[in-house]
Design an enzyme around this catalytic site. Structure first.
Site, short mmCIF file in Angstrom:
data_model
loop_
_atom_site.label_atom_id
_atom_site.label_comp_id
_atom_site.label_asym_id
_atom_site.label_seq_id
_atom_site.Cartn_x
_atom_site.Cartn_y
_atom_site.Cartn_z
N HIS A 1 0.84 -1.20 0.00
CA HIS A 1 0.00 0.00 0.00
C HIS A 1 0.88 1.25 0.00
O HIS A 1 0.57 2.24 -0.66
CB HIS A 1 -0.92 -0.01 1.22
CG HIS A 1 -1.83 1.17 1.29
ND1 HIS A 1 -2.88 1.34 0.41
CD2 HIS A 1 -1.84 2.24 2.09
CE1 HIS A 1 -3.50 2.47 0.69
NE2 HIS A 1 -2.89 3.04 1.71
N ASP B 1 -12.42 4.47 -4.85
CA ASP B 1 -12.57 5.76 -4.18
C ASP B 1 -11.66 6.78 -4.87
O ASP B 1 -10.89 6.43 -5.77
CB ASP B 1 -12.25 5.67 -2.69
CG ASP B 1 -10.88 5.08 -2.40
OD1 ASP B 1 -9.95 5.26 -3.21
OD2 ASP B 1 -10.74 4.42 -1.36
N LYS C 1 -17.40 7.12 -2.92
CA LYS C 1 -17.63 6.53 -1.60
C LYS C 1 -17.73 7.64 -0.57
O LYS C 1 -16.88 8.51 -0.51
CB LYS C 1 -16.48 5.58 -1.27
CG LYS C 1 -16.58 4.96 0.10
CD LYS C 1 -15.50 3.92 0.31
CE LYS C 1 -14.13 4.55 0.35
NZ LYS C 1 -13.07 3.58 0.58
N ARG D 1 -18.58 8.35 3.67
CA ARG D 1 -18.74 7.73 4.99
C ARG D 1 -19.71 8.55 5.82
O ARG D 1 -19.60 9.76 5.90
CB ARG D 1 -17.39 7.64 5.69
CG ARG D 1 -16.38 6.81 4.91
CD ARG D 1 -15.14 6.59 5.75
NE ARG D 1 -14.04 6.03 4.98
CZ ARG D 1 -13.88 4.76 4.69
NH1 ARG D 1 -14.77 3.88 5.08
NH2 ARG D 1 -12.84 4.35 4.00
#
Length: 99
Positions: free
Chosen positions: A29, A67, A90, A92
């Protein structure tokens, strides 16, 4: 909790303590994670193999970014595959993070 740090250094130390003398990773990542290890790290990239496989499918391909943070990588894949690009917006819900 969001934005809580992931203890990559702890995991690196655990792997070393368990007896590993070398680590092989694929598509980390964050490349900086390699620096957390006190043993040699070989970081491989899956893109060349994955792109070759996808090109040989002979299907219409749409590359989707999960995203906004993944758009740059998805766009690069789509360009190399001459494919369409889709982006998921996306969001939240702040209520999820209330305690």
């Amino acid at each position: 909790m969001p934005r809580a740090p992931i203890s990559a250094k702890l995991v690196a130390d655990l792997i070393t303590t368990a007896g590993a003398s070398r680590v092989l990773t694929v598509d980390l990542h964050a490349g900086q994670i390699q620096g957390f290890f006190n043993i040699p790290v070989d970081h491989l990239f899956a893109a060349p193999v994955l792109l070759d496989y996808l090109r040989n499918l002979n299907n219409d391909i749409v590359v989707v970014s999960p995203d906004a943070g993944g758009v740059e990588r998805a766009r690069a894949f789509a360009k190399r595959l001459n494919a369409s690009l889709a982006i998921i917006d996306k969001r939240r819900d702040a209520r999820m993070y209330r305690r």
